[in-house]
Motif scaffolding. Structure first.
Motif, mmCIF file in Angstrom:
data_model
loop_
_atom_site.group_PDB
_atom_site.id
_atom_site.type_symbol
_atom_site.label_atom_id
_atom_site.label_comp_id
_atom_site.label_asym_id
_atom_site.label_seq_id
_atom_site.Cartn_x
_atom_site.Cartn_y
_atom_site.Cartn_z
ATOM 1 N N VAL A 79 -7.327 -49.707 -15.839
ATOM 2 C CA VAL A 79 -6.447 -50.785 -16.273
ATOM 3 C C VAL A 79 -5.144 -50.119 -15.806
ATOM 4 C CG1 VAL A 79 -4.924 -51.915 -17.695
ATOM 5 C CG2 VAL A 79 -7.837 -52.016 -17.717
ATOM 6 N N PRO A 80 -4.851 -48.929 -16.457
ATOM 7 C CA PRO A 80 -3.408 -47.864 -16.047
ATOM 8 C C PRO A 80 -3.341 -48.099 -14.628
ATOM 9 C CG PRO A 80 -3.896 -47.130 -17.812
ATOM 10 C CD PRO A 80 -5.202 -47.664 -17.355
ATOM 11 N N GLY A 81 -4.419 -47.236 -14.172
ATOM 12 C CA GLY A 81 -4.421 -47.416 -12.563
ATOM 13 C C GLY A 81 -3.645 -47.745 -11.464
ATOM 14 N N LEU A 82 -4.566 -48.990 -11.622
ATOM 15 C CA LEU A 82 -4.533 -50.414 -11.380
ATOM 16 C C LEU A 82 -2.619 -51.669 -11.360
ATOM 17 C CD1 LEU A 82 -5.713 -52.946 -8.729
ATOM 18 C CD2 LEU A 82 -6.499 -54.314 -11.095
ATOM 19 N N SER A 83 -2.609 -51.078 -12.447
ATOM 20 C CA SER A 83 -1.102 -51.546 -12.893
ATOM 21 C C SER A 83 -0.107 -51.064 -12.747
ATOM 22 C CB SER A 83 -1.275 -51.566 -14.966
ATOM 23 O OG SER A 83 -2.595 -52.482 -14.964
ATOM 24 N N LEU A 84 -0.269 -49.611 -12.090
ATOM 25 C CA LEU A 84 0.630 -48.901 -11.274
ATOM 26 C C LEU A 84 0.757 -49.547 -9.873
ATOM 27 C CD1 LEU A 84 2.752 -46.764 -12.059
ATOM 28 C CD2 LEU A 84 0.597 -44.646 -11.173
ATOM 29 N N LEU A 85 0.217 -49.323 -9.413
ATOM 30 C CA LEU A 85 -0.684 -49.867 -7.958
ATOM 31 C C LEU A 85 0.793 -51.814 -8.017
ATOM 32 C CD1 LEU A 85 -3.233 -48.716 -6.212
ATOM 33 C CD2 LEU A 85 -1.496 -47.778 -6.889
ATOM 34 N N TYR A 86 -0.032 -52.200 -9.221
ATOM 35 C CA TYR A 86 0.905 -53.763 -8.830
ATOM 36 C C TYR A 86 2.584 -53.492 -8.994
ATOM 37 C CZ TYR A 86 -3.641 -55.856 -8.631
ATOM 38 O OH TYR A 86 -5.311 -56.231 -8.063
ATOM 39 N N VAL A 87 3.283 -52.672 -9.873
ATOM 40 C CA VAL A 87 4.016 -52.231 -10.182
ATOM 41 C C VAL A 87 5.120 -51.900 -8.954
ATOM 42 C CG1 VAL A 87 5.721 -50.741 -11.736
ATOM 43 C CG2 VAL A 87 3.718 -51.710 -12.549
ATOM 44 N N GLY A 88 4.669 -51.028 -8.478
ATOM 45 C CA GLY A 88 4.840 -50.708 -7.078
ATOM 46 C C GLY A 88 5.762 -51.923 -6.531
ATOM 47 N N LEU A 89 4.491 -53.137 -6.767
ATOM 48 C CA LEU A 89 4.199 -53.877 -5.502
ATOM 49 C C LEU A 89 5.031 -55.331 -5.811
ATOM 50 C CD1 LEU A 89 2.637 -55.245 -3.071
ATOM 51 C CD2 LEU A 89 0.885 -56.526 -5.221
ATOM 52 N N ILE A 90 5.027 -55.327 -7.437
ATOM 53 C CA ILE A 90 6.273 -56.411 -7.627
ATOM 54 C C ILE A 90 7.620 -55.643 -8.561
ATOM 55 C CG2 ILE A 90 7.162 -57.512 -9.804
ATOM 56 C CD1 ILE A 90 3.413 -57.550 -10.372
ATOM 57 N N VAL A 91 7.966 -54.951 -8.324
ATOM 58 C CA VAL A 91 9.625 -53.931 -9.051
ATOM 59 C C VAL A 91 10.457 -54.174 -7.672
ATOM 60 C CG1 VAL A 91 10.335 -52.155 -8.779
ATOM 61 C CG2 VAL A 91 9.168 -53.018 -10.769
ATOM 62 N N PRO A 92 10.208 -54.183 -6.374
ATOM 63 C CA PRO A 92 11.338 -54.088 -5.414
ATOM 64 C C PRO A 92 11.823 -55.781 -5.341
ATOM 65 C CG PRO A 92 9.251 -52.600 -4.467
ATOM 66 C CD PRO A 92 8.933 -53.519 -5.462
ATOM 67 N N PHE A 93 11.274 -56.435 -5.384
ATOM 68 C CA PHE A 93 11.873 -57.999 -5.455
ATOM 69 C C PHE A 93 11.635 -58.634 -6.834
ATOM 70 C CE2 PHE A 93 11.254 -62.764 -5.157
ATOM 71 C CZ PHE A 93 11.642 -63.119 -3.819
ATOM 72 N N THR A 94 11.396 -58.261 -7.377
ATOM 73 C CA THR A 94 12.023 -58.333 -8.874
ATOM 74 C C THR A 94 13.587 -57.876 -9.603
ATOM 75 O OG1 THR A 94 10.733 -57.096 -10.159
ATOM 76 C CG2 THR A 94 9.667 -58.838 -10.283
ATOM 77 N N LEU A 154 9.204 -55.603 -15.568
ATOM 78 C CA LEU A 154 10.395 -57.065 -15.593
ATOM 79 C C LEU A 154 11.341 -55.549 -16.349
ATOM 80 C CD1 LEU A 154 9.028 -59.434 -17.423
ATOM 81 C CD2 LEU A 154 10.599 -59.832 -15.655
ATOM 82 N N VAL A 155 10.876 -54.792 -17.204
ATOM 83 C CA VAL A 155 11.558 -53.752 -17.782
ATOM 84 C C VAL A 155 12.467 -53.144 -16.855
ATOM 85 C CG1 VAL A 155 12.018 -51.460 -19.415
ATOM 86 C CG2 VAL A 155 9.975 -53.331 -20.289
ATOM 87 N N SER A 156 11.799 -52.572 -15.926
ATOM 88 C CA SER A 156 11.967 -51.659 -15.200
ATOM 89 C C SER A 156 12.888 -52.071 -13.758
ATOM 90 C CB SER A 156 10.934 -51.022 -14.118
ATOM 91 O OG SER A 156 10.140 -50.118 -14.793
ATOM 92 N N ALA A 157 12.443 -53.547 -13.806
ATOM 93 C CA ALA A 157 13.634 -54.391 -12.818
ATOM 94 C C ALA A 157 14.852 -54.857 -13.440
ATOM 95 C CB ALA A 157 12.782 -55.633 -12.256
ATOM 96 N N VAL A 158 14.958 -54.893 -14.974
ATOM 97 C CA VAL A 158 15.752 -55.095 -15.477
ATOM 98 C C VAL A 158 17.075 -53.997 -15.831
ATOM 99 C CG1 VAL A 158 17.572 -55.175 -18.414
ATOM 100 C CG2 VAL A 158 15.144 -56.845 -16.902
ATOM 101 N N LEU A 159 16.802 -53.045 -16.113
ATOM 102 C CA LEU A 159 17.194 -51.433 -15.969
ATOM 103 C C LEU A 159 18.723 -51.474 -14.157
ATOM 104 C CD1 LEU A 159 15.262 -49.223 -18.470
ATOM 105 C CD2 LEU A 159 17.231 -50.552 -18.581
ATOM 106 N N ALA A 160 17.154 -51.291 -13.607
ATOM 107 C CA ALA A 160 17.698 -51.488 -12.291
ATOM 108 C C ALA A 160 18.619 -52.496 -11.557
ATOM 109 C CB ALA A 160 16.379 -51.381 -11.394
ATOM 110 N N ALA A 161 18.705 -53.850 -12.172
ATOM 111 C CA ALA A 161 19.224 -55.170 -11.283
ATOM 112 C C ALA A 161 20.704 -54.658 -12.205
ATOM 113 C CB ALA A 161 18.639 -55.771 -12.242
ATOM 114 N N VAL A 162 20.966 -54.480 -13.888
ATOM 115 C CA VAL A 162 21.952 -53.492 -14.195
ATOM 116 C C VAL A 162 22.754 -52.283 -13.386
ATOM 117 C CG1 VAL A 162 22.928 -53.408 -16.613
ATOM 118 C CG2 VAL A 162 21.376 -55.161 -16.382
ATOM 119 N N ALA A 163 22.310 -51.625 -13.264
ATOM 120 C CA ALA A 163 22.871 -50.397 -13.087
ATOM 121 C C ALA A 163 23.554 -51.523 -11.422
ATOM 122 C CB ALA A 163 21.723 -49.718 -12.511
#
Length: 294
Positions: free
Chosen positions: A155-170, A102-111
């Protein structure tokens, strides 16, 4: 002189029109109920199978209702320490992945929505192309990357992969919500003395409440239900997500414990239902706040 004959085709009265509308509405209601029942039947069958004794599950013909309901499968799962460890692991991975996304997507969407820069259109296309890449094509490189960083089974490793999976669509979803907030509101706030950063967080960010909730729910569902990435990355037997944990009910040498699978699936779905209950209130509050501040 002949008597006046009654009209063969009398114009419809108001009562006739209302009756026709009621009949149409009735059939639409029947269709809606039938579709809802069809959609809900798999959920009912899952709960029905979870409450049924294991020896009854393969009865012929199948039982549409548990004649002798039992909570034995639920009790066995709730008494299993691996279930609780998997629940905590899934909650940690999902929460961290959704927060970072969400943090990454908000910054990217605003930009992408508020600024004009070289390569902006290419960045939008790149986000869409990344979303189209099959996850299976990246398994080997992702596994080697996490192995090199020492993050396998963490937890950080799998979360990192999920971030890459979620961010483009969000990013695409949130960009639409940011585009829907008039830029004149930020400009008016800056004329009143706010910086661009302050105008965004005082004016635009509160109006993005429904969008943040919608994208957060999407990210939660993707991370909570994801199986293949977790199955490849989690090498340790005691650190599993809930979808991977469900696989422990079957093996190559023994038959599947379908009662346990159905009971486990029911328990896995409970957090999703809780999130949706909370999301409904959050979306209502977000839309009301946006209407007041807009």
């Amino acid at each position: 002189m002949a008597a006046t004959e009654p009209a063969l085709f009398a114009p419809p009265t108001h009562a006739d029109t209302r009756s026709a509308r009621n009949r149409h509405k009735h059939w639409w209601n029947v269709l809606a109920v039938a579709l809802a029942a069809l959609w809900a039947f798999p959920i009912y069958w899952m709960i029905n199978s979870a409450l049924m004794p294991a020896e009854r599950l393969r009865s012929t013909p199948p039982l549409l209702a548990p004649l002798e309901p039992t909570l034995r499968s639920f009790g066995e799962i709730l008494g299993d320490s691996l279930f609780w460890r998997s629940l905590g692991f899934s909650a940690a991975v999902t929460g961290l992945a959704v927060a970072i996304s969400l943090v990454s997507a908000v910054l990217a969407a605003v930009a992408l929505s508020r600024f004009t820069f070289f390569g902006r259109r290419g960045a939008l296309v790149a986000v869409l192309v990344v979303q189209m890449i099959p996850a299976e094509a990246l398994f080997i490189s992702q596994y080697r990357m996490l192995d090199g960083w020492g993050l396998l089974g963490s937890v950080p490793g799998l979360s990192l992969l999920y971030v890459g999976l979620i961010v483009p669509f969000t990013v695409w979803m949130l960009k639409g919500f940011v585009d829907g907030v008039p830029v004149e509101l930020e400009e008016a706030a800056m004329m009143d003395g706010c910086s661009r950063f302050g105008a965004f967080f005082r004016v635009t960010f509160p109006l993005l409440g429904p969008g943040l909730v919608a994208t957060g729910v999407f990210g939660f569902l993707v991370a909570w239900n994801e199986f293949t990435l977790a199955y490849v990355v989690l090498a340790s037997g005691d650190r599993l997500t809930l979808p991977v944990w469900l696989r422990t009910f079957s093996s190559n040498l023994q038959e599947t414990d379908w009662a346990g699978v159905m009971a486990g699936s029911t328990l896995v779905a409970v957090p999703v239902l809780i999130v949706f209950v909370l999301v409904q209130n959050a979306m209502t509050k977000g839309m009301v706040a946006g209407a007041v501040k807009g």
